[in-house]
Design an enzyme around this catalytic site. Structure first.
Site: not given
Length: 479
Positions: A175, A294
């Protein structure tokens, strides 16, 4: 009347519209071992009987159309048609029913999830006679399963490649997910891996944007992997997202990852599509790459209880199409996930044989024969206080992935990784000693804090964090 019309009439063709249930509702039908079985949650429009609605689903997802056609006489409908063979009410819902449909195996192309879904969930979800429709589960017969390669490697081969046994694997999503340069991104990867994580991860929407082109990211992440491996003596990996606008570009990125010698790549299998995913899975098996999956976009399909498709179906489809990891919710974090339902599809991902168990949302017994298993990934709003629950819920064969729960540590990325690794090792040791993680979890973490200042700092930061929102998609009968 023309001679042609007379000919058609003489062989029994009668034009017009007839009720679906006259042909496609067959409660006397005994299912075959080779049938693909589907459980649909059907919400008929007012005035439409459930038998007609269930038969309409069977017809529109197999051989039927809205009117009688004379070419029906050129084939054997009894051989190829889908059959609604059972209907049951949904507990607590007056207008919803579970319709069970059996499809003959010859309706489907071998080894193609794309074709299977095009048939079963193609046009029928827009059918006007239905207010809503949801595919709750599929039974994939061994005869069809054996036409798929499945996961590139599977759980045991992955553990052997990584030389990691007896505990869940630890990961971290880098992140902020967008905006970092490739060099700063690689630095964060190195710090997390050096601190004790097994994997770091590209976020699902990190592809090849102007601020960080894919080739630069791959190079800096590979450098981070090799540097952290040299310093820790452990095998490390970073999920390099190969998802791209074309299949050719996707494979090009996977080829470059292989040339760099990294162990794993990643794909967004729903936005990328099943055809692309199966192609990448085949490439990964042929070239020794692990494949992380994902599920971006899944909640568009699976979150509403009365319409769409349950994630257990998407999970089964992924096991057929191929992937070594897939995100599966957390139960305890920020994202949607009922505990029993989540455990049900986690078993469907990992185990060779799963019995029917309606208490966990499993409508059919599923035999995967020799298809390798998939590691479930718990990710989304989790931190060190969740570690005992995650270890207890998911067990050893899982990946526990902490993004903000690593990078949000007040001392930096590496201490955040240390805190997670210490918490995991403490939970695994306590479990192996016979302690109950569900009861003693907080105490186990507090004890570990005494000899890990990094963990103590993490516990202080996240001690008040909760995601106490009710689950939307609960199992039937739950309040």
């Amino acid at each position: 009347m023309s001679p042609q019309t007379e000919t058609k009439a003489s062989v029994g063709f009668k034009a017009g519209v007839k009720e679906y249930k006259l042909t496609y509702y067959t409660p006397e039908y005994e299912t075959k071992d080779t049938d693909i079985l589907a459980a649909f949650r059907v919400t008929p429009q007012p005035g439409v009987p459930p038998e007609e609605a269930g038969a309409a689903v069977a017809a529109e997802s197999s051989t039927g159309t809205w009117t009688t056609v004379w070419t029906d006489g050129l084939t054997s409908l009894d051989r190829y048609k889908g059959r609604c063979y059972h209907i049951e009410p949904v507990p607590g819902e007056e207008t919803q029913f579970i319709a069970y449909v059996a499809y003959p195996l010859d309706l489907f192309e071998e080894g193609s999830v794309t074709n299977m879904f095009t048939s079963i969930v193609g046009n029928v979800f827009g059918f006007k006679a239905l207010a809503a429709l949801r595919l709750e589960d599929l039974r994939i017969p061994p005869a069809y399963t054996k036409t798929f390669q499945g996961p590139p490697h599977g759980i045991q081969v992955e553990r052997d490649k990584l030389n990691k046994y007896g505990r869940p694997l630890l990961g971290c999503t880098i992140k902020p997910k967008l905006g970092l340069s490739a060099k700063n991104y690689g630095r964060a990867v190195y710090e997390c891996l050096r601190g004790g994580l097994d994997f770091t991860k590209d976020d699902e929407n990190v592809n090849s944007q102007p601020f960080m082109r894919w080739r630069d990211r791959f190079l800096f992440c590979a450098e981070a992997i090799y540097k952290s491996q040299a310093e820790t003596g452990e095998i490390k990996g970073h999920y390099l997202n190969a998802t791209a606008g074309t299949c050719e570009e996707m494979i090009k990125r996977a080829v470059f990852a292989r040339e760099l010698g990294v162990p794993i790549v990643m794909h967004d299998y729903l936005t990328g599509g099943f055809t692309a995913n199966t192609s990448l899975s085949h490439y990964c098996r042929d070239n020794g790459l692990l494949l992380h999956i994902h599920r971006a976009m899944h909640a568009v399909i699976d979150r509403q209880k009365n319409h769409g498709m349950h994630f257990r179906v998407l999970a089964k489809a992924l096991r057929l199409s191929g992937g070594d990891h897939i995100h599966a919710g957390t139960v305890v974090g920020k994202l949607e996930g009922d505990r029993e339902s989540t455990l049900g599809f986690v078993d469907l991902l990992r185990d060779d044989y799963v019995e029917k168990d309606r208490s966990r949302g499993i409508f059919f017994t599923q035999d995967w024969v020799s298809l390798p298993g998939v590691l479930p990934v718990a990710s989304g709003g989790i931190h060190v206080w969740h570690m005992p629950a995650l270890t207890e819920i998911f067990g050893d064969d899982s990946v526990l992935q902490f993004g903000g729960g690593t990078l949000g540590h007040p001392w930096g990325n590496a201490p955040g990784a240390v805190a997670n690794r210490v918490a995991l090792e403490a939970c695994v040791q306590a479990r192996n000693e016979g302690r109950d993680l569900a009861v003693e979890g907080n105490e186990i973490i507090r004890e570990a804090c005494k000899w890990s200042p990094e963990l103590a700092a993490a516990c202080e930061v996240w001690k008040e964090i909760r995601f106490n929102f009710p689950t939307i998609d609960k199992l039937d009968g739950q309040e």
